[in-house]
Design a protein around this motif. Structure first.
Motif, PDB file in Angstrom:
ATOM      1  N   MET A 225       0.834  -1.220   0.000  1.00 26.67           N
ATOM      2  CA  MET A 225       0.000   0.000   0.000  1.00 26.67           C
ATOM      3  C   MET A 225       0.857   1.253   0.000  1.00 26.67           C
ATOM      4  O   MET A 225       0.402   2.311  -0.374  1.00 26.67           O
TER       5      MET A 225
ATOM      6  N   GLY B  98       2.969   2.387  -1.901  1.00 29.00           N
ATOM      7  CA  GLY B  98       3.031   3.089  -3.183  1.00 29.00           C
ATOM      8  C   GLY B  98       1.849   4.018  -3.399  1.00 29.00           C
ATOM      9  O   GLY B  98       1.950   4.985  -4.152  1.00 29.00           O
ATOM     10  N   ASN B  99       0.717   3.750  -2.772  1.00 29.00           N
ATOM     11  CA  ASN B  99      -0.464   4.591  -2.981  1.00 29.00           C
ATOM     12  C   ASN B  99      -0.562   5.746  -1.990  1.00 29.00           C
ATOM     13  O   ASN B  99      -1.457   6.570  -2.088  1.00 29.00           O
ATOM     14  N   THR B 100       0.353   5.735  -1.036  1.00 27.41           N
ATOM     15  CA  THR B 100       0.256   6.771  -0.008  1.00 27.41           C
ATOM     16  C   THR B 100       0.710   8.108  -0.572  1.00 27.41           C
ATOM     17  O   THR B 100       1.750   8.205  -1.219  1.00 27.41           O
ATOM     18  N   ASP B 101      -0.094   9.128  -0.338  1.00 24.78           N
ATOM     19  CA  ASP B 101       0.301  10.468  -0.787  1.00 24.78           C
ATOM     20  C   ASP B 101       1.423  10.993   0.095  1.00 24.78           C
ATOM     21  O   ASP B 101       1.447  10.769   1.303  1.00 24.78           O
TER      22      ASP B 101
END
Ligand code: GLN
Length: 277
Positions: free
Chosen positions: A1, A3-6
């Motif tokens: 996950m 990679g999807n964290t802003d």
């Protein structure tokens, strides 16, 4: 996950470079409770999803034109961070010129009675009160919602020497006399195209526009002032860059002496005043 964290950097990159990027920094910093220096030093920092969503919502509103100060609810003025809402004009740097000029007139330990007419967020009254704690200041506004903002600002800064009164211009001050009266009234001409552009579109029109020449409220304030000034008392007014001559004339016609105009940092005639009696 992961990679999807802003991240701070990723979110800021969603804003176009230039002013909008800088404003995006203010919006994200506001949501994170951090200043710009922190953001730039921590641009790899992950941003929680709910904060990222809140940022995107604020950024979209900014892109649609809403002023940054209304989105954060804050604007710096003088030494104070003030709360602002769409009920009040966003305090402007040129109005600090009026504060500066007023402070130049008030001796450090003076126990003067001072009035700020049409106080809005309370910017002028609170700046003066913070610099001259021995003065008793009355701040008026016709709009109770604006007065609520001004009162909040006084409380936030622990400023106790300002009293707030509701009413149009001189109406709540009947029978009272002051050593100094200051005001930043509406002074834009009703048909000024500037009212239809940029941040001012979101500001209260009644705090900006004042008749065909923008002089309607300045006239009311000037004509009423002699009845409310002590002998030797001073009236200081902010006005439009092209209104200096008209305001000086109105002041002289009302019987003021030592009428003068001061320029703002942009070199525009911005503040005029005179002495009574
Ligand atoms: N200076 C402001 C503007 O031009 C007007 C402020 C006022 O009317 N007092 O947007």
């Amino acid at each position: 996950m992961q990679g999807n964290t802003d991240t701070v950097r990723g979110l800021l990159a969603e804003a176009p470079r230039g002013d909008l990027r800088r404003e995006a920094e203010i919006l994200l910093g506001h949501l994170l409770g951090r200043d710009r220096g922190w953001l730039l030093a921590h641009d790899d920092e992950p941003v929680p999803p709910e904060t990222a969503a809140a940022f995107r919502a604020l950024h979209a509103r900014r892109m649609a034109g809403e002023p940054v100060a209304y989105l954060t609810g804050r604007r710096g003025f003088w030494t104070l961070e003030l709360c602002v809402t769409p009920d009040v004009l966003i305090p402007r740097p040129e109005t600090e010129r009026l504060v500066e000029q007023a402070l130049a007139c008030i001796p450090e330990d003076a126990r003067w009675d001072v009035a700020d007419l049409g106080t809005g967020s309370g910017a002028i009254a609170l700046a003066l009160a913070s610099e001259r704690p021995a003065c008793r200041i009355v701040a008026t506004d016709a709009n109770p919602a604006a007065l609520a903002v001004a009162r909040t600002n006084a409380e936030r800064h622990g400023i106790r020497n300002v009293a707030f009164l509701e009413g149009e211009w001189w109406q709540p001050l009947q029978g009272r006399h002051f050593h100094l009266v200051v005001s930043n009234p509406p002074y834009v001409a009703d048909d000024d195209p500037h009212l239809a552009r940029g941040d001012v579109r979101f500001e209260p029109r009644h705090a900006l526009a004042a008749g065909e020449q923008g002089l309607d409220d300045l006239k009311v304030i000037i004509s009423g002032a002699p009845a409310h000034l002590h002998p030797g008392g001073m009236l200081l007014l902010e006005h439009g860059y092209d209104q200096g001559e008209a305001v000086r004339r109105l002041l002289r016609e009302a019987g003021f002496r030592d009428v003068e105009t001061w320029q703002d940092l942009a070199g525009h005639e911005r503040v005029s005043g005179g002495l009574w009696g």
